[in-house]
Design an enzyme around this catalytic site. Structure first.
Site, PDB file in Angstrom:
ATOM      1  N   LYS A  52       0.836  -1.203   0.000  1.00 54.55           N
ATOM      2  CA  LYS A  52       0.000   0.000   0.000  1.00 54.55           C
ATOM      3  C   LYS A  52       0.872   1.253   0.000  1.00 54.55           C
ATOM      4  O   LYS A  52       0.619   2.208  -0.728  1.00 54.55           O
ATOM      5  CB  LYS A  52      -0.946  -0.018   1.214  1.00 54.55           C
ATOM      6  CG  LYS A  52      -2.066  -1.043   1.059  1.00 54.55           C
ATOM      7  CD  LYS A  52      -2.884  -1.253   2.322  1.00 54.55           C
ATOM      8  CE  LYS A  52      -3.899  -2.375   2.085  1.00 54.55           C
ATOM      9  NZ  LYS A  52      -4.761  -2.630   3.252  1.00 54.55           N
ATOM     10  N   GLN A  96      -4.846  -1.574   9.298  1.00 52.04           N
ATOM     11  CA  GLN A  96      -4.780  -2.888   8.661  1.00 52.04           C
ATOM     12  C   GLN A  96      -5.470  -3.921   9.552  1.00 52.04           C
ATOM     13  O   GLN A  96      -5.186  -4.008  10.745  1.00 52.04           O
ATOM     14  CB  GLN A  96      -3.313  -3.265   8.396  1.00 52.04           C
ATOM     15  CG  GLN A  96      -3.131  -4.544   7.593  1.00 52.04           C
ATOM     16  CD  GLN A  96      -3.696  -4.460   6.182  1.00 52.04           C
ATOM     17  OE1 GLN A  96      -3.706  -3.396   5.558  1.00 52.04           O
ATOM     18  NE2 GLN A  96      -4.182  -5.569   5.661  1.00 52.04           N
ATOM     19  N   ASP A 119     -10.834   3.001   3.465  1.00 51.06           N
ATOM     20  CA  ASP A 119     -11.209   1.587   3.304  1.00 51.06           C
ATOM     21  C   ASP A 119     -12.714   1.428   3.059  1.00 51.06           C
ATOM     22  O   ASP A 119     -13.160   0.365   2.619  1.00 51.06           O
ATOM     23  CB  ASP A 119     -10.852   0.803   4.583  1.00 51.06           C
ATOM     24  CG  ASP A 119      -9.525   0.068   4.472  1.00 51.06           C
ATOM     25  OD1 ASP A 119      -9.165  -0.347   3.360  1.00 51.06           O
ATOM     26  OD2 ASP A 119      -8.853  -0.102   5.512  1.00 51.06           O
TER      27      ASP A 119
HETATM   28  N1  GUN Z   1      -7.313  -6.834   5.756  1.00 51.19           N
HETATM   29  C1  GUN Z   1      -7.688  -7.573   4.690  1.00 51.19           C
HETATM   30  N2  GUN Z   1      -8.176  -6.772   3.714  1.00 51.19           N
HETATM   31  C2  GUN Z   1      -8.112  -5.523   4.169  1.00 51.19           C
HETATM   32  C3  GUN Z   1      -8.454  -4.245   3.617  1.00 51.19           C
HETATM   33  O1  GUN Z   1      -8.961  -4.107   2.497  1.00 51.19           O
HETATM   34  N3  GUN Z   1      -8.203  -3.175   4.409  1.00 51.19           N
HETATM   35  C4  GUN Z   1      -7.694  -3.286   5.647  1.00 51.19           C
HETATM   36  N4  GUN Z   1      -7.513  -2.179   6.345  1.00 51.19           N
HETATM   37  N5  GUN Z   1      -7.365  -4.436   6.190  1.00 51.19           N
HETATM   38  C5  GUN Z   1      -7.566  -5.540   5.460  1.00 51.19           C
END
Ligand code: GUN
Length: 279
Positions: A52, A96, A119
């Site tokens: 990311k 996350q 998100d």
């Molecule tokens: N864990 C698995 N997928 C995601 C996501 O799209 N965003 C976040 N923040 N955590 C995750």
């Protein structure tokens, strides 16, 4: 043999469009910063977080990481989020997931300002999606819509079965397909006759979290198959929720794992971060 839907190529195309847009916004004096919070050191999460941050650098936005100890208390995390909510330099925040077990995931999600919730997990953004109002949309489902559209697959009027009902993928996916005028069924672990239900689908989207669970016997001849799963198999190779070899004999088009849905999630996160610049 099915066409392969190339998520790597399509995600690159989207990131390149965003890079251009970020450069234009920069000329207007608009810049942005994504705050990425990770609690603990789950290796898979560390890979996602790194990717990311790399994507932010690629499209030209700043990212800041907050790597917190596994033992961090929920209150400490909530305090950090309150600070980031108030920080005018930060316009996107993500924590996350999963967070450690001693934390209440819902409480964490709700502590992020909906305006910075790139998100799209905050109930306000989820509610906006369901009501057809503007807001951030969860990245994986949004990425799947882009995969379909950019591969020339029409959605309107099609029978779509989503297998899985998570808040992050299954539920928003169903709403997005409905918004595109598909006829949508949500199937899950308690669904009776799952095979027959899946066999009705023109577009089958699988997010069950079980390696290679869906084989050709679940798939109508000529269907489009989207595989959200990612697992490390016994042979150390990555695989999805769909048995690719078997399924691609029946499908018209299918996403591979890796290189299908995965890269799209990050591309759409970047899309949301760019949207955050203009809010
Ligand atoms: N864990 C698995 N997928 C995601 C996501 O799209 N965003 C976040 N923040 N955590 C995750």
């Amino acid at each position: 043999m099915a066409n392969i839907i190339d998520g790597k190529r399509i995600s690159q195309e989207i990131k390149d469009e965003l890079k251009q847009r970020v450069a234009e916004l920069k000329e207007q004096g608009l810049t942005g910063c994504l705050a990425v919070v990770q609690v603990g050191q789950d290796p898979a999460s560390s890979v996602y977080v790194r990717n990311k941050k790399r994507a932010c650098a690629y499209i030209g936005i700043e990212s800041r990481s907050y790597e917190l100890e596994e033992e961090t208390t929920e209150e400490e995390l909530l305090q950090l989020l309150a600070q980031l909510n108030e920080d005018p330099k930060v316009n996107g925040i993500l924590v996350q997931l999963p967070v450690p077990e001693h934390m209440d995931e819902n409480r964490i999600i709700q502590a992020i300002s909906p305006k910075k919730d790139v998100d799209g997990f905050h109930p306000q953004n989820v509610g906006a999606l369901v009501s057809g109002l503007p807001g951030y949309v969860s990245c994986t489902p949004a990425g799947i819509i882009q995969l379909l559209k950019r591969s020339g697959i029409s959605i309107e009027g099609k029978s779509c079965v989503v297998v899985g009902r998570s808040n992050i993928v299954g539920k928003p996916m169903a709403v997005l397909m409905l918004r595109e005028n598909a006829t949508v069924t949500i199937a899950h672990s308690r669904t009776q006759n799952l095979r027959e239900v899946c066999k009705q689908a023109d577009i089958l989207i699988v997010a069950v979290g079980k390696p290679k669970m869906i084989d050709a016997s679940y798939i109508k001849e000529g269907a489009v198959v989207i595989d959200v799963g990612i697992h490390r198999g016994d042979d150390d190779k990555l695989c999805g929720d769909v048995d690719f070899e078997s399924a691609s004999a029946h499908a018209r088009a299918i996403t591979p794992v890796p290189g299908g849905v995965g890269p799209m999630t990050i591309a759409m996160l970047m899309h949301n971060c760019v949207e955050a610049l203009t809010r």
